[in-house]
Scaffold this motif. Sequence first.
Motif, short mmCIF file in Angstrom:
data_model
loop_
_atom_site.label_atom_id
_atom_site.label_comp_id
_atom_site.label_asym_id
_atom_site.label_seq_id
_atom_site.Cartn_x
_atom_site.Cartn_y
_atom_site.Cartn_z
N GLU A 1 -25.22 16.24 6.44
CA GLU A 1 -26.09 16.50 7.57
C GLU A 1 -26.66 14.70 7.83
N PRO B 1 -39.96 20.68 0.74
CA PRO B 1 -40.36 20.63 2.13
C PRO B 1 -40.17 22.04 3.08
N ARG C 1 -43.50 23.05 4.99
CA ARG C 1 -43.55 22.93 6.42
C ARG C 1 -43.69 24.54 6.92
N ARG D 1 -29.00 12.61 6.23
CA ARG D 1 -28.66 12.06 4.83
C ARG D 1 -27.77 10.95 5.07
N TRP E 1 -31.05 24.19 6.52
CA TRP E 1 -30.96 23.09 6.96
C TRP E 1 -29.70 22.76 8.16
N ASP F 1 -37.61 15.75 11.90
CA ASP F 1 -36.75 14.55 11.50
C ASP F 1 -36.82 13.58 12.35
C1 FRU Z 1 -31.39 16.66 5.41
C2 FRU Z 1 -32.57 17.48 5.72
C3 FRU Z 1 -33.54 16.88 6.69
C4 FRU Z 1 -34.67 17.49 6.14
C5 FRU Z 1 -34.70 17.22 4.82
C6 FRU Z 1 -35.63 17.90 4.03
O1 FRU Z 1 -30.59 17.20 4.42
O2 FRU Z 1 -32.28 18.71 5.70
O3 FRU Z 1 -33.03 17.08 8.00
O4 FRU Z 1 -35.80 16.77 7.03
O5 FRU Z 1 -33.51 17.33 4.39
O6 FRU Z 1 -35.59 17.85 2.63
#
Ligand code: FRU
Length: 324
Positions: A46, A175, A179, A49, A204, A257
């Motif tokens: 992602e 998270p 959220r 990351r 995600w 993000d």
């Molecule tokens: C990336 C992600 C972000 C998100 C975060 C949450 O792996 O999915 O997009 O904000 O992890 O842990």
Amino acid sequence: MKRREFLKLSASIAGTAMVVYLPIGWTPARSAGKWKVGFSQCTTLEPWRVQFNKDIEAEAKKHPEVDLVITDGQDKTEKQVADCENLIVQQINVLLISPKESAGLTGVVEKAIDAKIPVIVLDRNVDTKRITQFIGGDNALIGRAAGEYAVKLLGGPGKAQGNVVEIWGGMGTQPAHDRHDGFHLFTDKEPGIKYLLNNQSGDWKQDQAYNIMTTALRNNEKIDLIYGHNDPMAYGAYLAAKDAGRDKDIKFILGIDGLPDEGVTWVNKGQLTATFLYATPGAEGLRQAVKLLNGEKIEPVITLPTMLIDKNNAPEILKQHGLL
Ligand code: FRU
């Protein structure tokens, strides 16, 4: 970025004094010539990351005394556990970890602590109180801000009307739960708001959100608002609506993000209505590890600030990053 734009941190986190946990028998590595800092990243699939790794690497370059080893869990719990085992064998001085999910990574974190390696956890948590520090965003605050914003978009408190599609991040992560819970604190008060999906996770990922949204479009004639637990999923849902020729009917798409070349760009193009900044804890994580190894005092929790990004401030942020 102006200070006042940052949303207020939850009082429970901002004002709490807590004790820092250190592994029994551990001492700072001040006399060591070079410190080995291990960082177990859960995935690099992602974009957030990838930015996270860039941030930690850039900070490590400022510290010649640090030898940073980064591993990539390739989005698999078992791979990330094996990575951590490997780092423990290499006798790293401190372990930084951003776990794929909480439950599956708790055991190996405990194992590192038993081996006298202090652990700093980044972004997603683990289920033990023996970690030395946690650094991440305030996801409950972001969820509440998104919920409040959604209610406003749908007509305001007491009057909000609309069909909502919420696409969850990974179910095994804090998270995603924060959220969700924060958002519903506001939206559940509105009898006019209906939820079209029952806790569906896109893990995600943009492509999974695209598929979830394609099905939701097929099953529902009227969709008013999409809440994606991150920007890639909100954008995936937007693309599905666009491909179905229904993007103009769905006015409100919220993400989280706020990467300049992703979320902020999509907001600026009007593809997403708003996003919330979720800074990576990469640079701060490395700085805190160095402080710890220097024997300096660190806090048990560091909460990174967030802010709303909508069409009003998106151009300014893009300009700051040379993208406009
Ligand atoms: C990336 C992600 C972000 C998100 C975060 C949450 O792996 O999915 O997009 O904000 O992890 O842990």
